[in-house]
Design an enzyme around this catalytic site. Sequence first.
Site, short mmCIF file in Angstrom:
data_model
loop_
_atom_site.label_atom_id
_atom_site.label_comp_id
_atom_site.label_asym_id
_atom_site.label_seq_id
_atom_site.Cartn_x
_atom_site.Cartn_y
_atom_site.Cartn_z
N ASN A 9 0.87 -1.18 0.00
CA ASN A 9 0.00 0.00 0.00
C ASN A 9 0.91 1.24 0.00
OD1 ASN A 9 -1.76 2.07 0.50
ND2 ASN A 9 -2.40 1.36 2.54
N LYS A 11 0.20 4.27 -0.19
CA LYS A 11 -0.40 5.46 0.43
C LYS A 11 -0.16 6.69 -0.46
CE LYS A 11 -0.05 3.12 4.83
NZ LYS A 11 0.08 3.18 6.28
N HIS A 95 -9.37 1.17 5.16
CA HIS A 95 -8.07 1.36 5.81
C HIS A 95 -8.23 2.31 7.00
CE1 HIS A 95 -3.94 2.50 6.56
NE2 HIS A 95 -3.61 1.38 5.94
N GLU A 97 -6.54 4.69 8.01
CA GLU A 97 -6.31 6.10 7.71
C GLU A 97 -7.55 6.73 7.07
OE1 GLU A 97 -2.62 5.43 5.65
OE2 GLU A 97 -1.76 4.85 7.57
N GLU A 167 -5.07 -4.88 10.65
CA GLU A 167 -4.03 -3.87 10.84
C GLU A 167 -4.28 -3.15 12.16
OE1 GLU A 167 -2.12 -2.60 6.87
OE2 GLU A 167 -3.86 -1.34 7.18
N GLY A 173 2.86 2.31 10.79
CA GLY A 173 3.81 3.42 10.64
C GLY A 173 4.55 3.78 11.90
N SER A 213 3.86 -2.17 10.29
CA SER A 213 5.31 -2.24 10.50
C SER A 213 5.93 -3.58 10.07
CB SER A 213 5.66 -1.91 11.95
OG SER A 213 5.25 -0.59 12.27
P1 13P Z 1 3.28 0.38 7.74
O1 13P Z 1 3.81 -0.88 7.11
O2 13P Z 1 4.00 1.61 7.30
O3 13P Z 1 3.18 0.25 9.22
O4 13P Z 1 1.77 0.57 7.20
C1 13P Z 1 0.89 -0.50 7.23
C2 13P Z 1 -0.32 -0.15 6.47
O5 13P Z 1 -1.06 0.73 6.87
C3 13P Z 1 -0.59 -0.86 5.22
O6 13P Z 1 -1.88 -0.62 4.77
#
Ligand code: 13P
Length: 250
Positions: A9, A11, A95, A97, A167, A173, A213
Site C-alpha cells: 500500500n 499510500k 483502511h 487512515e 491492521e 507506521g 510495520s
Molecule cells: P506500515 O507498514 O507503514 O506500518 O503501514 C501499514 C499499512 O497501513 C498498510 O496498509
Amino acid sequence: MRKKVIAGNWKMNNDLNESISLIKSIKENLVDRDNVKVIIAPPFTSLDRASQLISDANISLSAQNMCYEDSGAFTGAISASMLKSVGCEYVILGHSERRTLFGENNGDVNKKMKKAISSELTPIFCIGETLEERESGEMKNVIEKQVREGLDGISEAELSGAILAYEPVWAIGTGKVATPDQAQEVHAFIRNLLKELYSENLANNTVIQYGGSVKPENAAELIGQPDIDGALVGGACLKAESFVGIIKNA
Ligand code: 13P
C-alpha cells in the site's frame, strides 16, 4: 491451502515518475514464488501506467480506495468502473487512515464492499483496533463490530475470494509491530468470526493479511503463524529491496 498474499500500500507516495522507477526496480528484483501472490497499490494517478508496466510480471494492481457510487456529482471521487478501466483487480477498503483521517465509518465501508464485489473488484477489507481500544479490553468487540457491520448483507458467495487485512492501528507506521502471538490471536478470532457468520469452508479459504510495520526482518515469523496469510505493507513497500525482501521471506 491458502495462498500468501503480499500487498504494498503505497499510500500518498510517489508521483508518476517515482512510481515508474519503483515498479521497474521491483520487477528487476522480484522472484516468483509458487504460493505467493504480489499486489501493488499505487496512488490513483499512477494506476494506468502501473498497469502497463506490470503486464509482463506476476504482479496485480490494487487501488487504495474507491467511492460506492457509480457516477455523477461526487467531486474528487473515483468509481469502481474507473478503477477497472485502468486495470485494477483489487481495492483496499476501510483502511484505518480512511476511517480516522477521512471519517469513514463501518456503514460507508459496507457500501464500498458491496459496490466493489458487484463490480468484480476484489476487496482488501481492513480492520483493526486502536491502542486505547486494546488497552481498555475492547479490542475484540471493536473488531467484531467492524467485521459484522462491514460485511452486513454480503452473502457467502459474494464474500468468497475477498481478502481481509488485520491492521492494528497502533502498529501502522510506528515501527511497533504486533508480536506474532498477538497477531495470531486476533487472526484466529477473525477466522472464527467468519466461521460463525458464514461457514467453516469460507473461514478456511479466506486470506487474512497482517499489516503494521512489516519488514523483511519480521515477515517470516509473522507470516509463519497458522492464521496469517501474508502482509499488507506500508513503509517497507516504498523501496524495492525491502518489498521484495518481504516477498522472499513470506
Ligand atoms: P506500515 O507498514 O507503514 O506500518 O503501514 C501499514 C499499512 O497501513 C498498510 O496498509
